[in-house]
Design an enzyme around this catalytic site. Structure first.
Site, PDB file in Angstrom:
ATOM      1  N   HIS A  63      72.384 -33.306  65.199  1.00  0.00           N
ATOM      2  CA  HIS A  63      71.547 -33.868  64.141  1.00  0.00           C
ATOM      3  C   HIS A  63      70.096 -33.838  64.584  1.00  0.00           C
ATOM      4  O   HIS A  63      69.797 -33.556  65.753  1.00  0.00           O
ATOM      5  CB  HIS A  63      71.992 -35.287  63.783  1.00  0.00           C
ATOM      6  CG  HIS A  63      71.805 -36.293  64.866  1.00  0.00           C
ATOM      7  ND1 HIS A  63      72.536 -36.286  66.041  1.00  0.00           N
ATOM      8  CD2 HIS A  63      70.955 -37.352  64.979  1.00  0.00           C
ATOM      9  CE1 HIS A  63      72.167 -37.296  66.805  1.00  0.00           C
ATOM     10  NE2 HIS A  63      71.207 -37.939  66.191  1.00  0.00           N
ATOM     11  N   HIS A  65      67.620 -36.159  65.062  1.00  0.00           N
ATOM     12  CA  HIS A  65      66.849 -37.203  65.717  1.00  0.00           C
ATOM     13  C   HIS A  65      66.262 -36.601  66.990  1.00  0.00           C
ATOM     14  O   HIS A  65      66.889 -35.741  67.635  1.00  0.00           O
ATOM     15  CB  HIS A  65      67.720 -38.424  66.026  1.00  0.00           C
ATOM     16  CG  HIS A  65      67.897 -39.331  64.849  1.00  0.00           C
ATOM     17  ND1 HIS A  65      69.001 -40.153  64.683  1.00  0.00           N
ATOM     18  CD2 HIS A  65      67.103 -39.549  63.761  1.00  0.00           C
ATOM     19  CE1 HIS A  65      68.872 -40.842  63.554  1.00  0.00           C
ATOM     20  NE2 HIS A  65      67.738 -40.503  62.982  1.00  0.00           N
ATOM     21  N   ASP A  67      65.752 -37.212  70.128  1.00  0.00           N
ATOM     22  CA  ASP A  67      66.379 -37.119  71.450  1.00  0.00           C
ATOM     23  C   ASP A  67      67.479 -36.066  71.504  1.00  0.00           C
ATOM     24  O   ASP A  67      68.007 -35.775  72.577  1.00  0.00           O
ATOM     25  CB  ASP A  67      66.922 -38.481  71.888  1.00  0.00           C
ATOM     26  CG  ASP A  67      67.817 -39.154  70.866  1.00  0.00           C
ATOM     27  OD1 ASP A  67      67.507 -39.097  69.673  1.00  0.00           O
ATOM     28  OD2 ASP A  67      68.832 -39.767  71.261  1.00  0.00           O
TER      29      ASP A  67
END
Length: 301
Positions: A63, A65, A67
């Site tokens: 995904h 995000h 990080d």
């Protein structure tokens, strides 16, 4: 057998620490390399771990995000700078195409290596090779997220005693394997099924059907355990697992070796995470990941 092992590049979740780099994991599998969720600093961690850009064949992002993807820009540019001699394929949620485009073209550079974009829009098979089938399943997170599963095709193990009893030896063994029958002897008479090895990579998610489907029967499962059990409410709110939930997932799915990772910065010491996974019923081999660790796939049963 060629090398099959996980190289852990980073184990931090949203905020890296002095001892934990952002996410990053390379699965080495029979001469191929699959890089999962490259966060910031991945390129340098690869250098420290002895993984080269030439080792990479696939980039798999769960995904968008930061990080889990901010290292993409550097890795893609390094693949081109080093002139990797084979195409590289990128898998990522189709809903995040705009983020992938921004990362791919974050700065000016010369493209020298074909990068195949194969975004993921639904559960199912992504690729089939002679060595594995790669598939994805949707997870439960505030943004669209997919986990990945790699399965080796089943094979046959020849049984020397039965071959000898039927008088089959030398080139006839290969002929029987190719044709399935020889002089009235069937392949099933002199061999047994050798189940293919299975690997799954599950990041940022609550417990959900997709996570259990990915983990089912895995020899090696890499799974986030962002929170300790005492912070389960926070985990649920933010779409994450606790160590105990990760242990339950592995136990109920028949996992052989569980690797816990993606730790919140709120826990300087995560040694208790292993106890929490055990308390949830997991009895197999268990590793609390640390940066630059190498984890081989378990030997076949």
């Amino acid at each position: 057998m060629s090398v099959r092992e996980l190289v852990v590049l980073g184990t931090a979740s949203q905020v890296p620490t002095r001892h934990r780099n952002h996410n990053g994991y390379v699965l080495l599998w029979d001469g191929e390399g699959l890089l999962f969720d490259p966060g910031e600093g991945t390129q340098r961690q690869m250098l420290r771990a002895g993984v080269a850009a030439h080792d990479l064949n696939r980039l798999c992002v769960t995904h968008f995000h930061g990080d889990h993807c901010l290292g993409l820009a550097g890795v893609i540019q390094r693949v081109n700078l080093d002139g990797v001699p084979h195409p590289v394929t990128a898998h990522y949620p189709a809903s995040g195409q705009r983020f992938f485009d921004r990362l791919r073209y974050a700065t000016a550079y010369r493209e020298t290596v074909p990068l195949r974009e194969e975004p993921v829009a639904a559960d199912g098979v992504l690729a089939r090779t002679a060595s594995y089938t790669l598939s994805a399943a949707r997870l439960s997170h505030p943004v669209e997220s997919f986990g990945y599963r790699l399965v080796e095709p089943d094979g046959r193990r020849m049984l020397p005693g039965r071959l000898a009893a039927h008088g089959i030896s030398g080139p006839d063994v290969g002929r029987l394997q190719r044709e399935g029958t020889l002089r009235g002897v069937h392949l099933d008479d002199v061999s047994e099924l050798r189940r293919g090895q299975r690997f799954a990579f599950i990041m940022d998610t609550r417990l959900c059907d997709g996570a259990f489907a990915l983990a089912e029967g895995c020899d090696l499962l890499v799974v986030e355990s962002t929170f300790a059990d005492g912070d389960e409410a926070l985990a649920t709110e933010h779409g994450h697992l606790t160590a105990g939930q990760a242990g339950r997932l592995a136990a109920e799915s028949g996992v052989r070796h569980l690797v816990l990772t993606h730790f919140s910065q709120r826990y300087p010491d995560v040694s208790a995470f292993a106890d929490q996974a055990r308390a949830a019923g997991f009895t197999g081999e268990l590793t609390v990941a640390r940066d630059l660790l190498r984890v081989p796939l378990p030997r076949r049963r």
